[in-house]
Scaffold this motif. Structure first.
Motif, PDB file in Angstrom:
ATOM      1  N   LYS A 182       0.851  -1.197   0.000  1.00  0.00           N
ATOM      2  CA  LYS A 182       0.000   0.000   0.000  1.00  0.00           C
ATOM      3  C   LYS A 182       0.885   1.245   0.000  1.00  0.00           C
ATOM      4  N   VAL A 183       0.506   2.192  -0.805  1.00  0.00           N
ATOM      5  CA  VAL A 183       1.210   3.468  -0.822  1.00  0.00           C
ATOM      6  C   VAL A 183       0.229   4.497  -0.278  1.00  0.00           C
ATOM      7  N   GLY A 184       0.571   5.116   0.856  1.00  0.00           N
ATOM      8  CA  GLY A 184      -0.314   6.122   1.458  1.00  0.00           C
ATOM      9  C   GLY A 184       0.443   7.419   1.638  1.00  0.00           C
ATOM     10  N   ARG A 185      -0.269   8.435   2.100  1.00  0.00           N
ATOM     11  CA  ARG A 185       0.359   9.724   2.335  1.00  0.00           C
ATOM     12  C   ARG A 185       1.255   9.675   3.567  1.00  0.00           C
ATOM     13  N   ARG A 186       0.905   8.781   4.524  1.00  0.00           N
ATOM     14  CA  ARG A 186       1.697   8.642   5.746  1.00  0.00           C
ATOM     15  C   ARG A 186       1.599   7.193   6.173  1.00  0.00           C
ATOM     16  N   ASN A 187       2.335   6.839   7.243  1.00  0.00           N
ATOM     17  CA  ASN A 187       2.380   5.435   7.634  1.00  0.00           C
ATOM     18  C   ASN A 187       1.149   4.970   8.402  1.00  0.00           C
ATOM     19  N   ALA A 188       0.601   5.859   9.260  1.00  0.00           N
ATOM     20  CA  ALA A 188      -0.537   5.427  10.086  1.00  0.00           C
ATOM     21  C   ALA A 188      -1.820   6.110   9.612  1.00  0.00           C
ATOM     22  N   VAL A 189      -2.960   5.429   9.802  1.00  0.00           N
ATOM     23  CA  VAL A 189      -4.285   5.909   9.404  1.00  0.00           C
ATOM     24  C   VAL A 189      -4.257   6.464   7.982  1.00  0.00           C
ATOM     25  N   ALA A 190      -3.596   5.733   7.097  1.00  0.00           N
ATOM     26  CA  ALA A 190      -3.459   6.216   5.718  1.00  0.00           C
ATOM     27  C   ALA A 190      -4.465   5.530   4.815  1.00  0.00           C
ATOM     28  N   ILE A 191      -5.300   6.321   4.135  1.00  0.00           N
ATOM     29  CA  ILE A 191      -6.165   5.775   3.090  1.00  0.00           C
ATOM     30  C   ILE A 191      -5.233   5.554   1.891  1.00  0.00           C
ATOM     31  N   ALA A 192      -5.381   4.413   1.232  1.00  0.00           N
ATOM     32  CA  ALA A 192      -4.453   4.087   0.136  1.00  0.00           C
ATOM     33  C   ALA A 192      -4.555   5.103  -0.998  1.00  0.00           C
ATOM     34  N   ARG A 193      -3.421   5.576  -1.450  1.00  0.00           N
ATOM     35  CA  ARG A 193      -3.403   6.348  -2.689  1.00  0.00           C
ATOM     36  C   ARG A 193      -3.164   5.365  -3.829  1.00  0.00           C
ATOM     37  N   LEU A 194      -2.657   4.235  -3.454  1.00  0.00           N
ATOM     38  CA  LEU A 194      -2.372   3.166  -4.402  1.00  0.00           C
ATOM     39  C   LEU A 194      -2.168   1.900  -3.572  1.00  0.00           C
ATOM     40  N   ASN A 195      -2.702   0.775  -4.024  1.00  0.00           N
ATOM     41  CA  ASN A 195      -2.393  -0.480  -3.336  1.00  0.00           C
ATOM     42  C   ASN A 195      -2.433  -1.599  -4.369  1.00  0.00           C
TER      43      ASN A 195
END
Ligand SMILES: Cc1cc2nc3c(=O)[nH]c(=O)nc-3n(C[C@H](O)[C@H](O)[C@H](O)COP(=O)(O)OP(=O)(O)OC[C@H]3O[C@@H](n4cnc5c(N)ncnc54)[C@H](O)[C@@H]3O)c2cc1C
Length: 289
Positions: A182-195
Motif C-alpha cells: 500500500k502506498v499512502g500519504r503517511r504510515n498510520a491511518v493512511a487511506i491508500a493512494r495506491l495499493n
C-alpha cells in the motif's frame, strides 16, 4: 416521518427488516456515520437496521475447501485469523493496513464491500483470490464475483433489500506466495493512494505457473492485470518483461482513469508498485510471524 432503529437478533429478522422501503444497514458505522454528517435531514435514512446482534455473520470458517468470511467480520478479526494468515497472508496484510486500531476494531468486510471505495484495501486482494460475494434478501439468494459486484466508485450490484451475508473463495493450492502493498500519504491511518496484490507460484522446475496481479485505488474498481502478467511473464520474470508489464499497467490506468493532476506522481508510483509486488512475491512473499 419518524426515524426508527432496529437491532435484529437473527438473519431472518434482519432480512424482514430490509424488506421495508428505505431501510439502511449499519455494520461498524465507520463509513456510514461519516457520510451521515454530510446528509440533510430529508436525506438521512428513516429505518436503520443494525447488524451488530448477528454473531452468525461474525465467523471465519473453512467449508468444503472454501474459506467463508461472514460480512460482520472486522478488519481486526481478519488480520488476526489463523485461517486467513495461513491460506492468504496478503488478505491478512490488507486488513492489518486498514486505518487505525479503532477503525480495524469496528470496520467490517461487508461494510467495506458495500461502500465500494476505490481506495478500499480488501477489494484488490479479494479480486485476486477470485472471491464471491454471497447476497441474500427475504426471497432471494445469489453469488457474484467480487469483480462483478464492484461496479464503480461507491457503486455496487447490491439491491436495496439485500444483505451481504459473506464473502468466500477457494483456498489456494499450496505453494502460492504473494504480498499486499500500500502506498499512502503517511504510515498510520493512511487511506491508500495506491495499493495492490501479487500472487505467484513456480512449478518443480522453477517455471512460473501462476501469476495474479491486481492494482487498487488507481481506477474506480480494482484493475486486474493478471492476463497480461501471465502472457508477458510466461518465459520468465525477465527485467524487460516486468518493465513492460509495469508500463502496460500504467497505460491501462491512464485509459480508465484519464490523466489527472495526480498523474505526475501516480504513473511512476504504479510502475514501482508493480515491480515491488512482483519482486517481494517471487522472493517468498511478505514476512509473517
Ligand atoms: C478514519 C478512517 C480511516 C479508514 N481507513 C481505511 C483504510 O485504510 N482502508 C480501507 O479499506 N478502509 C478504510 N476506511 C473505511 C472503512 O473503515 C471501511 O470501509 C469499513 O470496512 C466499513 O465497514 P463498516 O462496518 O464500518 O461499514 P458501515 O459504515 O456500517 O457501512 C458502510 C456501508 O455498507 C453498508 N453495509 C454494511 N454492512 C453491510 C452488509 N452486510 N450488507 C450490505 N450492506 C452493508 C451500509 O449500509 C453502508 O452503506 C477508513 C474509515 C475511516 C473513518
Amino acid at each position: 416521518m419518524e426515524r426508527t432503529y432496529h437491532r435484529p437478533q437473527s438473519l431472518e429478522w434482519a432480512l424482514e427488516e430490509m424488506a421495508n422501503p428505505g431501510a439502511v444497514l449499519l455494520a461498524g458505522g465507520t463509513d456510514l456515520l461519516v457520510q451521515w454528517r454530510e446528509l440533510t435531514e430529508a436525506e438521512k435514512p428513516q429505518r436503520i437496521v443494525d447488524l451488530s446482534g448477528l454473531d452468525e455473520l461474525r465467523q471465519i470458517r473453512e467449508e468444503d475447501g472454501e474459506v467463508v468470511i461472514g460480512s460482520m467480520v472486522t478488519h481486526r478479526m481478519l488480520a488476526q485469523s489463523a485461517v486467513i494468515r495461513s491460506v492468504s497472508p496478503p488478505l491478512a496484510e490488507a486488513a492489518f493496513s486498514v486505518g487505525s486500531p479503532q477503525i480495524r476494531n469496528r470496520g467490517t468486510v461487508g461494510g467495506s464491500l458495500a461502500n465500494a471505495s476505490p481506495a478500499a484495501d480488501l477489494a484488490p486482494v479479494l479480486v485476486a483470490l477470485g472471491a464471491r460475494v454471497c447476497l441474500e434478501s427475504r426471497n432471494t439468494r445469489r453469488e457474484l464475483p467480487v469483480s462483478a459486484f464492484l461496479q464503480g466508485m461507491n457503486k455496487t450490484a447490491l439491491e436495496s433489500a439485500e444483505i451481504i451475508r459473506s464473502v468466500k473463495f477457494s483456498a489456494p493450492a499450496p505453494g502460492l506466495q504473494g504480498t499486499f502493498q500500500k502506498v499512502g500519504r503517511r504510515n498510520a491511518v493512511a487511506i491508500a493512494r495506491l495499493n495492490g496484490v501479487c500472487l505467484v507460484r513456480r512449478d518443480a522446475t522453477g517455471r512460473l505457473d501462476e501469476v495474479t496481479l491486481v492494482i487498487g485505488s488507481a481506477t474506480p474498481t480494482p484493475l486486474d492485470m493478471s492476463q497480461e502478467a501471465r502472457e508477458l511473464l510466461a518465459q520468465g520474470p525477465e527485467p524487460e518483461a516486468l518493465r513492460e508489464l509495469a508500463l502496460r499497467t500504467v497505460r491501462r490506468v491512464e485509459e480508465i482513469a484519464g490523466v489527472r493532476a495526480s498523474a505526475r506522481w501516480k504513473f511512476p508510483a504504479v510502475e514501482n508498485l508493480v515491480l515491488k509486488l512482483f519482486r517481494v512475491s517471487d522472493e517468498g512473499g511478505s514476512e509473517h510471524e
